[in-house]
Design a protein around this motif. Structure first.
Motif, PDB file in Angstrom:
ATOM      1  N   GLU A 158      -4.439  38.957  36.683  1.00 13.83           N
ATOM      2  CA  GLU A 158      -3.625  39.122  35.471  1.00 13.83           C
ATOM      3  C   GLU A 158      -2.232  39.673  35.781  1.00 13.83           C
ATOM      4  O   GLU A 158      -2.113  40.826  36.202  1.00 13.83           O
ATOM      5  CB  GLU A 158      -4.355  40.075  34.514  1.00 13.83           C
ATOM      6  CG  GLU A 158      -3.622  40.328  33.205  1.00 13.83           C
ATOM      7  CD  GLU A 158      -4.429  41.169  32.218  1.00 13.83           C
ATOM      8  OE1 GLU A 158      -5.454  41.768  32.636  1.00 13.83           O
ATOM      9  OE2 GLU A 158      -4.038  41.223  31.042  1.00 13.83           O
ATOM     10  N   ASP A 191      -2.148  37.162  29.614  1.00 19.37           N
ATOM     11  CA  ASP A 191      -2.228  38.105  28.496  1.00 19.37           C
ATOM     12  C   ASP A 191      -0.963  37.905  27.660  1.00 19.37           C
ATOM     13  O   ASP A 191       0.148  38.107  28.142  1.00 19.37           O
ATOM     14  CB  ASP A 191      -2.317  39.530  29.057  1.00 19.37           C
ATOM     15  CG  ASP A 191      -2.438  40.593  27.968  1.00 19.37           C
ATOM     16  OD1 ASP A 191      -1.683  40.516  26.968  1.00 19.37           O
ATOM     17  OD2 ASP A 191      -3.256  41.511  28.125  1.00 19.37           O
ATOM     18  N   HIS A 194       1.638  40.790  27.509  1.00 22.31           N
ATOM     19  CA  HIS A 194       2.492  40.920  28.696  1.00 22.31           C
ATOM     20  C   HIS A 194       3.483  39.755  28.760  1.00 22.31           C
ATOM     21  O   HIS A 194       4.671  39.950  29.045  1.00 22.31           O
ATOM     22  CB  HIS A 194       1.641  40.943  29.970  1.00 22.31           C
ATOM     23  CG  HIS A 194       0.732  42.128  30.072  1.00 22.31           C
ATOM     24  ND1 HIS A 194       1.194  43.427  30.043  1.00 22.31           N
ATOM     25  CD2 HIS A 194      -0.623  42.211  30.200  1.00 22.31           C
ATOM     26  CE1 HIS A 194       0.158  44.257  30.152  1.00 22.31           C
ATOM     27  NE2 HIS A 194      -0.944  43.552  30.248  1.00 22.31           N
ATOM     28  N   HIS A 217      -5.823  36.511  27.235  1.00 19.86           N
ATOM     29  CA  HIS A 217      -5.958  37.678  26.368  1.00 19.86           C
ATOM     30  C   HIS A 217      -5.152  37.395  25.109  1.00 19.86           C
ATOM     31  O   HIS A 217      -3.932  37.283  25.142  1.00 19.86           O
ATOM     32  CB  HIS A 217      -5.503  38.965  27.085  1.00 19.86           C
ATOM     33  CG  HIS A 217      -6.591  39.537  27.952  1.00 19.86           C
ATOM     34  ND1 HIS A 217      -6.360  40.439  28.965  1.00 19.86           N
ATOM     35  CD2 HIS A 217      -7.949  39.358  27.901  1.00 19.86           C
ATOM     36  CE1 HIS A 217      -7.526  40.757  29.525  1.00 19.86           C
ATOM     37  NE2 HIS A 217      -8.491  40.113  28.901  1.00 19.86           N
ATOM     38  N   ARG A 223       0.676  44.232  20.469  1.00 18.48           N
ATOM     39  CA  ARG A 223      -0.654  44.508  21.014  1.00 18.48           C
ATOM     40  C   ARG A 223      -1.692  44.766  19.933  1.00 18.48           C
ATOM     41  O   ARG A 223      -2.754  45.324  20.195  1.00 18.48           O
ATOM     42  CB  ARG A 223      -0.639  45.654  22.034  1.00 18.48           C
ATOM     43  CG  ARG A 223      -1.461  45.302  23.266  1.00 18.48           C
ATOM     44  CD  ARG A 223      -1.345  46.251  24.411  1.00 18.48           C
ATOM     45  NE  ARG A 223      -1.840  45.564  25.617  1.00 18.48           N
ATOM     46  CZ  ARG A 223      -1.898  46.097  26.826  1.00 18.48           C
ATOM     47  NH1 ARG A 223      -1.502  47.350  27.017  1.00 18.48           N
ATOM     48  NH2 ARG A 223      -2.340  45.400  27.847  1.00 18.48           N
ATOM     49  N   GLU A 252      -7.964  40.978  23.182  1.00 18.48           N
ATOM     50  CA  GLU A 252      -7.741  42.267  23.830  1.00 18.48           C
ATOM     51  C   GLU A 252      -6.574  42.920  23.104  1.00 18.48           C
ATOM     52  O   GLU A 252      -5.416  42.650  23.404  1.00 18.48           O
ATOM     53  CB  GLU A 252      -7.444  42.103  25.326  1.00 18.48           C
ATOM     54  CG  GLU A 252      -7.496  43.445  26.043  1.00 18.48           C
ATOM     55  CD  GLU A 252      -6.935  43.389  27.445  1.00 18.48           C
ATOM     56  OE1 GLU A 252      -7.685  43.657  28.386  1.00 18.48           O
ATOM     57  OE2 GLU A 252      -5.735  43.101  27.598  1.00 18.48           O
TER      58      GLU A 252
END
Ligand SMILES: [Mn+2]
Length: 274
Positions: A158, A191, A194, A217, A223, A252
């Motif tokens: 990741e 993700d 990110h 993710h 987030r 996530e």
């Protein structure tokens, strides 16, 4: 455009010390697995203190009971609890890091799932140069990837945003790393949180990464659960369809004490987009 064949997954943390981290459900594996199933998820992704902790928890019984699959096992507790990384200047810590991840790969493989290397990649600083850190990281990924392959599974790597590592921040950097390996058993975990920080265009980066993309993710710009931020998911989903992605969209996200709410919101977004 090929038809989508994604699956849904939701994260569960069994590591209280990771409080504030981006996990939807916390603790109580049986209760939260049953809840995930009743809400409609296909799988769970578990963040656990260690392989031995999980072995004693009856994971297989709860997967059998619910019919949920295991999407992946996180390894970041090695960093959170023990400050282990694969690129630490101390060789004994690098060895412990590999052993910690190796045990989780073995356990994940029992459930036909991959383990994830995210924060365990570490960072270069002080006496460790960037080329040195990458040499250690490549060597570890070759060994651990071969281990996963021998057990019939994959390993996920990741990229993390600049505030969490100075090694692999972007998807194209992840692709370059994977293409420099001797093993073909490592795939990228993209993700979206990110990527939203680091990419010019997440959808274009996914299209370029193609077959290297192994796990997503699924999370919004802040987030929080997908749909509770300002991410434009449509081009990202289109890019995943374009590359023939067949893995999970795994939630996530920070749930701020309301895992069920974040999980429901994730499924609303999933069902709207996929
Ligand atoms: Mn992540």
């Amino acid at each position: 455009m090929p038809a989508a064949s994604f699956s849904s997954s939701v994260t569960l943390s069994l590591v209280p010390e990771a409080a504030g981290g981006p996990f939807v459900f916390w603790g109580d594996l049986p209760r939260n697995a049953r809840l995930a199933k009743s809400l409609g998820f296909d799988a769970i992704e578990v963040f656990a203190p260690s392989a031995s902790f999980l072995k004693n928890l009856g994971l297989i019984e709860i997967l059998d009971e619910t019919g949920l699959r295991l999407a992946a096992l996180g390894t970041g507790a090695g960093w959170v609890l023990h400050k282990l990384t694969l690129t630490h200047s101390d060789s004994s810590i690098r060895i412990k890091s590999r052993a910690f991840i190796s045990e989780l790969i073995e356990l994940a493989a029992d459930y036909r799932a991959p383990a994830i290397i995210g924060s365990m990649q570490g960072r270069f600083d002080g006496s460790v140069s960037k080329p040195q850190a990458f040499e250690w990281l490549r060597d570890a990924l070759n060994q651990l990837g071969n281990q996963a392959a021998a057990r019939g599974t994959l390993l996920f790597f990741e990229p993390l945003n600049r505030y969490e590592t100075n090694l692999v921040n972007r998807i194209d950097q992840g692709v370059a790393l994977l293409e420099s390996l001797e093993t073909d058993a490592v795939r990228l975990l993209v993700d979206l949180f990110h990527a939203n920080i680091e990419e010019v265009s997440t959808s274009e980066a996914i299209k370029k990464a193609g077959r290297h993309v192994g796990h997503i993710h699924f999370v919004d710009s802040n987030r929080r659960a997908a749909g509770w931020g300002q991410m434009d998911f449509k081009p990202i989903i289109e890019a995943l369809k374009a590359i023939g992605y067949q893995g999970y969209l795994s939630a996530e996200a920070q749930s701020h004490g309301d895992g069920e709410g974040a999980a429901k919101q994730t499924l609303t977004a999933y069902n709207t987009l996929v």
